[in-house]
Design a protein around this motif. Structure first.
Motif, mmCIF file in Angstrom:
data_model
loop_
_atom_site.group_PDB
_atom_site.id
_atom_site.type_symbol
_atom_site.label_atom_id
_atom_site.label_comp_id
_atom_site.label_asym_id
_atom_site.label_seq_id
_atom_site.Cartn_x
_atom_site.Cartn_y
_atom_site.Cartn_z
ATOM 1 N N UNK A 263 0.764 -1.238 0.000
ATOM 2 C CA UNK A 263 0.000 0.000 0.000
ATOM 3 C C UNK A 263 0.796 1.289 0.000
ATOM 4 N N UNK A 264 2.120 1.210 0.085
ATOM 5 C CA UNK A 264 2.924 2.433 0.141
ATOM 6 C C UNK A 264 2.804 3.286 -1.119
ATOM 7 N N UNK A 265 2.458 2.663 -2.231
ATOM 8 C CA UNK A 265 2.350 3.413 -3.475
ATOM 9 C C UNK A 265 1.306 4.515 -3.385
ATOM 10 N N UNK A 266 0.245 4.286 -2.622
ATOM 11 C CA UNK A 266 -0.817 5.289 -2.474
ATOM 12 C C UNK A 266 -0.250 6.553 -1.831
ATOM 13 N N UNK B 21 -3.334 16.445 6.408
ATOM 14 C CA UNK B 21 -4.006 16.616 5.112
ATOM 15 C C UNK B 21 -3.900 15.355 4.256
ATOM 16 N N UNK B 22 -2.780 14.644 4.366
ATOM 17 C CA UNK B 22 -2.634 13.377 3.646
ATOM 18 C C UNK B 22 -3.646 12.360 4.169
ATOM 19 N N UNK B 23 -3.824 12.323 5.476
ATOM 20 C CA UNK B 23 -4.800 11.402 6.083
ATOM 21 C C UNK B 23 -6.203 11.693 5.548
ATOM 22 N N UNK B 24 -6.557 12.943 5.469
ATOM 23 C CA UNK B 24 -7.883 13.331 4.974
ATOM 24 C C UNK B 24 -8.018 13.020 3.483
ATOM 25 N N UNK C 256 -1.697 5.180 10.923
ATOM 26 C CA UNK C 256 -1.312 4.451 9.712
ATOM 27 C C UNK C 256 -0.461 5.337 8.812
ATOM 28 N N UNK C 257 -0.846 6.595 8.691
ATOM 29 C CA UNK C 257 -0.078 7.548 7.892
ATOM 30 C C UNK C 257 1.333 7.671 8.450
ATOM 31 N N UNK C 258 1.456 7.819 9.755
ATOM 32 C CA UNK C 258 2.768 7.995 10.389
ATOM 33 C C UNK C 258 3.684 6.807 10.111
#
Length: 150
Positions: free
Chosen positions: A31-34, A49-52, A60-62
């Motif tokens: 999933x890192x490609x996303x 903002x990336x999380x949103x 998960x973002x961190x």
């Protein structure tokens, strides 16, 4: 009632599985490609903002961002106006992966839309976008600690 979410889930899992298998050779974990694509498309984005943007929780973002940074695909830099804010940028190494990832995305779109007229493809897009927008309201509510009434 028609259960469109099962179909969406199966399509999503199939796409993720194929992408993860193909991107493994690029040293991208699941999933890192996303994350990499969104940071590339939004230079200087912050984690909140990336999380949103991709509807993921901050934890998960961190973790994903830390792995991308460790692998030299992104860098985090302090915002000049507020050093507590860390802005994310894709490195040269990360930017080199972007065209391959986008080609895979375009190919998957073409495969998914085989047999659709341009109007049907647009309609499918519009319906899915509306569904995501409807679900996003609940996502925001639940992430803020709310409990949905079933």
């Amino acid at each position: 009632m028609i259960d469109v979410l099962r179909e969406m889930g199966m399509a999503s899992r199939a796409l993720d599985a194929m992408a993860n298998a193909e991107f493994k050779k690029l040293d991208l974990a699941r999933g890192q490609f996303v994350y990499l694509v969104r940071i590339y498309e939004h230079p200087g984005i912050i984690a909140r903002d990336l999380a949103k943007l991709i509807l993921m929780d901050k934890t998960t973002i961190a973790r994903a961002v830390a792995k991308l940074e460790k692998n030299g695909l992104i860098v985090r830099r302090s915002d000049p106006a507020n050093h507590r804010i860390k802005r994310m940028y894709v490195t040269k190494k990360g930017a080199e992966l972007y065209p391959f990832i986008i080609r895979e995305n375009e190919h998957s779109n073409e495969v998914a839309l085989q047999g659709f007229s341009p109007q049907e493809a647009q309609q499918a897009h519009d319906y899915l976008q509306r569904m995501r927008q409807n679900l996003e309201k609940d996502w925001d509510f639940v992430k803020a600690g709310g409990q949905r009434n079933y």
